[in-house]
Write an enzyme that holds these catalytic residues in place. Structure first.
Site, PDB file in Angstrom:
ATOM      1  CE1 TYR A   1      18.959  10.838 -16.900  1.00  0.00           C
ATOM      2  CE2 TYR A   1      16.996  10.148 -15.727  1.00  0.00           C
ATOM      3  CZ  TYR A   1      17.618  10.999 -16.616  1.00  0.00           C
ATOM      4  OH  TYR A   1      16.904  11.997 -17.226  1.00  0.00           O
TER       5      TYR A   1
ATOM      6  CD  GLN B   1      23.294  12.056 -14.417  1.00  0.00           C
ATOM      7  OE1 GLN B   1      23.834  12.815 -13.615  1.00  0.00           O
ATOM      8  NE2 GLN B   1      23.904  11.004 -14.917  1.00  0.00           N
ATOM      9  CD  GLU B   2      18.575  12.872 -20.120  1.00  0.00           C
ATOM     10  OE1 GLU B   2      19.378  12.639 -21.049  1.00  0.00           O
ATOM     11  OE2 GLU B   2      17.703  12.056 -19.776  1.00  0.00           O
ATOM     12  CB  SER B   3      22.688  17.775 -21.970  1.00  0.00           C
ATOM     13  OG  SER B   3      22.139  18.898 -21.282  1.00  0.00           O
TER      14      SER B   3
ATOM     15  CG  LEU C   1      15.766  15.063 -16.513  1.00  0.00           C
ATOM     16  CD1 LEU C   1      14.514  14.245 -16.242  1.00  0.00           C
ATOM     17  CD2 LEU C   1      15.659  15.728 -17.883  1.00  0.00           C
TER      18      LEU C   1
END
Length: 677
Positions: free
Chosen positions: A633, A526-528, A523
């Protein structure tokens, strides 16, 4: 002690000598040897650029001469006054900063300005030196220049080039609209665009909610219809219920546009009017397009009406790739189980480019397997083998369909010292890293991407990309490390593609609250991309991109007393809050990783609705997520998680096992936590 005092003084004198301003007629040598000085002046220049402060920028330009980021400051200065700059001044910039990203960036800006001025001679002279070639409007201007110069002797692909770029433009523009109008107006030869292309552009734009772009296309197709288009845009229902019957081609197209506009707000009414009044008066192609829009609208609402609407399309070839994708998704999600013949039919009607995407290669193979027979199974296997790898969601699923586990590939041969040194000495990479280090991230990222681009003259080869990725890793610029390594096709360096910074903090926190650290890493990646100070356009912060309101709610739930939102910039606090919220969401969705990932991205209320309907293979469920961002996502987080698990455990993994099945919440389970933000 004396040596330690004198050495910095000597070094400072050396830097000062190297950084003396050069004559304007000299080309500045840009390289890793350029010594950085005046970082504060560069940052001040960047701030002046963002504020549009021309006076202050002009004062700062001479003060940053010799700094490695001098080309950026010079670019900002000239870009702010490009509309009044002389051609000689622009050419002087091109010479002084020859070969840099800033030269090509300004040339892009200059070519756009020349196109707007209709200075075709200057455009034709400068365009061959433009290396980036990624601006659609510039491409359209270039095609128009070719058309004006060569006429009927122009390449046969000219109209296709204009059409492709014009249709892909999100907003109204000058370059592509001008090129399209000229080619439509030129009735000589088979290479011209047609009025039908303009109407198609209008439909695409209006469906996407771009009324200005649609109005521009209507004006090209039928200038006399602009007033009627404005009327239908304001009130499509009123326009469609008028007593005027369809007579002309223009009137038919306006009716189709009104139905498309109405479909975005009142799909049931649009379908009723199409079936009862307007359908028989439209051409088959116009009618098919509107039914395709209605089918797509219904599919995005997960409505069973989607397949009903699509069934009224008499020829799939009249639909756009986007409509066909939603037809395939609706057929996968059917209440009666996947309608494999419809899936195959929709994919077959897509353009060659769309059919080649791993998504549709995979589902076409699944459709063939469902059909049965030795020939179909052989063809399906061939399709799966063409995409099977560990590189992405459908690539991993293809591996599993072929009976192969998902394991970490063998590492590439170690980089040599010469390869590493070449990356360190690359002036574009050096400027990019220094800009990022100063907080000028957007510019640094653009220059990094330009410097590593394989598809332009001077772009890096695959081993050079690995070396560039390693340079970024070594500097802990994790997003450039990952993205650059991902572009290497022939080799796979798992350490670069799936780094694990802050491993102790992530692993410890995950264990404490019962989360799989592979899921957390999947996660965060993918987020940052592990950028600790990342901040989204809507205000999410840090490694795990937590919204302030969500952070406050989570802090209360997990007993973090005295929390304030400015603490989200603290790495460990961000990890604690982000993992705490992820755990609460995961528990609320019964341990389903796909549902929890969707909730983390789009909020929990939406996936609660998206799960209603038939019980689905989670890959089908994920492909039908209505929001393109969330759909992408979920797939990436789960693929990331599978690879991180393979790395952390050293054992082969299964993506399918993590996906599972998704359907309505079991009524016997506790009610969902409606407090979840």
């Amino acid at each position: 002690m004396l040596l330690r005092i004198l050495t910095p003084i000597a070094l400072a004198l050396s830097l000062s000598a190297q950084a003396q301003p050069r004559g304007d007629d000299q080309v500045v040598e840009m390289g890793a040897q350029a010594q950085p000085r005046g970082d504060d002046l560069v940052v001040e220049s960047w701030q002046a650029w963002r504020q549009g402060n021309r006076v202050r920028l002009a004062q700062l330009v001479p003060q940053v001469r010799g700094h490695v980021l001098e080309p950026w400051v010079a670019y900002w200065d000239l870009r702010l006054r490009l509309d009044t700059a002389s051609p000689a001044e622009v050419q002087e910039f091109f010479t002084r900063y020859a070969g840099t990203y800033q030269e090509d960036r300004l040339r892009n800006d200059w070519l756009l300005l020349l196109g707007q001025r209709r200075d075709w001679a200057a455009f034709a002279a400068d365009h061959p030196s433009y290396r980036m070639n990624d601006d659609r409007e510039v491409r359209c201007y270039a095609a128009l220049v070719t058309h004006l110069r060569e006429g009927s002797a122009a390449p046969a692909s000219l109209a296709d080039e204009v059409r492709r770029n014009w249709f892909a433009q999100r907003e109204a523009d000058d370059g592509c609209a001008l090129a399209a109008s000229r080619l439509i107006g030129d009735t000589a030869g088979p290479r011209r665009l047609t009025v039908n292309d303009a109407w198609r552009r209008a439909r695409i734009a209006l469906e996407a909610g771009r009324p200005r772009a649609a109005a521009q296309a209507v004006e090209i197709a039928a200038p006399e219809a602009t007033r009627q288009f404005a009327e239908l845009s304001n009130s499509p229902a009123k326009f469609l219920t008028s007593r005027v019957t369809v007579i002309s081609k223009t009137r038919k197209e306006l009716v189709a546009l009104a139905l498309i506009k109405l479909a975005t707000s009142d799909a049931d009414n649009a379908a009723r009017l199409l079936e009862s009044k307007w359908g028989p008066q439209l051409s088959p192609e116009e009618r098919n397009w509107v039914w395709g829009v209605l089918g797509k609208q219904a599919a995005q609402k997960l409505s069973p009406d989607a397949l009903l609407h699509f069934s009224k399309v008499s020829r799939d070839g009249d639909l756009s790739d986007d409509m066909l994708a939603w037809k395939a998704r609706a057929a996968l999600r059917s209440l009666r189980g996947p309608q494999w013949p419809v899936v195959q039919q929709a994919i077959q009607a897509m353009s060659e480019e769309a059919r080649g995407e791993s998504t549709w290669v995979y589902w076409r193979a699944r459709a063939l397997l469902a059909k049965g027979g030795d020939d179909n199974r052989a063809q399906a296997r061939e399709l799966l083998q063409s995409i099977a790898s560990v590189r992405g969601f459908y690539e991993q699923l293809a591996l599993e369909e072929l009976g192969q586990p998902i394991a970490v590939p063998a590492r590439p041969a170690p980089l040599t010292e010469e390869e590493k040194e070449a990356a360190r000495q690359n002036p574009g990479l050096d400027r990019a890293l220094q800009a990022i280090a100063l907080g000028i991230r957007a510019e640094g990222v653009r220059e990094w991407n330009y410097s590593t681009n394989l598809h332009r003259p001077g772009g890096l080869g695959e081993r050079e990309l690995l070396a560039a990725a390693q340079l970024a890793c070594d500097r802990q610029v994790w997003d450039r490390c990952i993205n650059t390594s991902e572009r290497v096709r022939s080799e796979f360096d798992a350490d670069q593609r799936y780094p694990m910074p802050f491993r102790e903090s992530v692993s410890r926190r995950s264990r404490e609250i019962g989360l799989d650290p592979a899921y957390v890493y999947g996660l965060i990646r993918q987020e940052s991309r592990f950028v600790t100070d990342a901040r989204s356009g809507v205000g999410a912060s840090g490694l795990m991109q937590v919204m302030p309101a969500t952070a406050r709610w989570t802090a209360r739930k997990i007993g973090m007393n005295g929390f304030t939102t400015d603490q989200l910039n603290d790495r460990d606090v961000n990890i604690s809050i982000g993992t705490g919220y992820l755990k609460l969401v995961l528990d609320d969705f019964g341990g389903s990783m796909p549902l929890a990932a969707a909730a983390y991205n789009a909020g929990p209320s939406r996936p609660r609705n998206w799960r209603n309907g038939p019980i689905l293979d989670a890959a089908i469920w994920a492909e039908n997520v209505p929001f393109s961002e969330t759909r992408d996502y979920v797939k990436k987080v789960l693929a990331n998680t599978t690879m991180y698990a393979a790395i952390l455990t050293g054992e082969p993994q299964s993506l399918k096992a993590r996906l599972g099945m998704i359907g309505p919440r079991d009524a016997r389970l506790p009610e969902p936590n409606d407090e979840l933000p």
